[in-house]
Design a protein around this motif. Structure first.
Motif, mmCIF file in Angstrom:
data_model
loop_
_atom_site.group_PDB
_atom_site.id
_atom_site.type_symbol
_atom_site.label_atom_id
_atom_site.label_comp_id
_atom_site.label_asym_id
_atom_site.label_seq_id
_atom_site.Cartn_x
_atom_site.Cartn_y
_atom_site.Cartn_z
ATOM 1 N N TYR A 1 0.900 -1.339 0.146
ATOM 2 C CA TYR A 1 -0.028 0.060 0.084
ATOM 3 C C TYR A 1 0.973 1.317 0.030
ATOM 4 C CZ TYR A 1 -3.361 -3.349 1.609
ATOM 5 O OH TYR A 1 -4.623 -4.464 1.513
ATOM 6 N N ILE B 1 0.960 5.569 1.085
ATOM 7 C CA ILE B 1 0.183 6.468 1.668
ATOM 8 C C ILE B 1 0.855 7.710 1.649
ATOM 9 C CG2 ILE B 1 1.007 5.790 3.884
ATOM 10 C CD1 ILE B 1 -2.067 6.809 4.815
ATOM 11 N N VAL C 1 -3.502 2.645 6.439
ATOM 12 C CA VAL C 1 -2.562 2.705 5.366
ATOM 13 C C VAL C 1 -3.323 2.158 3.970
ATOM 14 C CG1 VAL C 1 -0.274 2.300 6.521
ATOM 15 C CG2 VAL C 1 -1.310 0.438 5.615
ATOM 16 N N ARG C 2 -4.290 1.252 4.341
ATOM 17 C CA ARG C 2 -4.966 0.852 3.065
ATOM 18 C C ARG C 2 -6.134 1.655 2.272
ATOM 19 N NH1 ARG C 2 -7.664 -3.853 6.605
ATOM 20 N NH2 ARG C 2 -7.978 -1.899 7.677
ATOM 21 N N THR C 3 -6.209 2.793 3.171
ATOM 22 C CA THR C 3 -7.682 3.659 2.773
ATOM 23 C C THR C 3 -6.976 5.176 3.204
ATOM 24 O OG1 THR C 3 -8.648 3.738 5.014
ATOM 25 C CG2 THR C 3 -9.354 1.858 3.279
ATOM 26 N N GLY C 4 -6.177 5.349 3.859
ATOM 27 C CA GLY C 4 -5.809 6.473 4.285
ATOM 28 C C GLY C 4 -6.651 7.353 5.294
ATOM 29 N N THR D 1 -3.907 8.459 -0.604
ATOM 30 C CA THR D 1 -3.355 7.132 -0.943
ATOM 31 C C THR D 1 -2.941 6.946 -2.469
ATOM 32 O OG1 THR D 1 -5.464 5.946 -0.909
ATOM 33 C CG2 THR D 1 -4.156 5.677 1.132
#
Ligand code: FES
Length: 103
Positions: free
Chosen positions: A38, A40, A72-75, A88
């Motif tokens: 991922y 960010i 960290v996957r979506t912000g 992200t």
């Protein structure tokens, strides 16, 4: 069409680790969560703290300045004092290279 930039080899970022890189002039943190990558922004939305210098706990990156946590996957900002999500970037792996979306 989305452009991607090579930022590292897969082996450069082990699971549970992160790497600060520059993508087209933007400071970005690339994270390996159990083999999935991922990316960010390396800038906290609270007051500009360097997220890449923070600790990674599971999927949360913790701002070293005042402790806000970001998924960290979506912000998404998970805790105060940050409320706004961090940008992200799309990531893909190709032939052992980690590529990050460049704007
Ligand atoms: S600058 Fe990140 S929590 Fe304040």
């Amino acid at each position: 069409m989305t452009q991607y930039m090579k930022v590292a080899r897969v082996d450069d970022i082990q699971p549970g680790e992160k790497l600060r890189v520059e993508v087209d002039g933007a400071e970005v943190v690339v994270v390996n969560l159990d083999g999935t990558f991922y990316a960010i922004a390396d800038v906290c939305t609270h007051d500009g703290g360097p997220l890449g210098e923070g600790a990674l706990q599971g999927c949360a990156l913790i701002c070293p300045r005042h402790g806000a946590r970001f998924d960290v996957r979506t912000g998404e900002a998970l805790t105060r004092p940050a409320f706004e999500a961090a940008p992200t970037y799309a990531v893909k792996v190709l032939d052992g290279d980690v590529l990050v979306e460049a704007y």
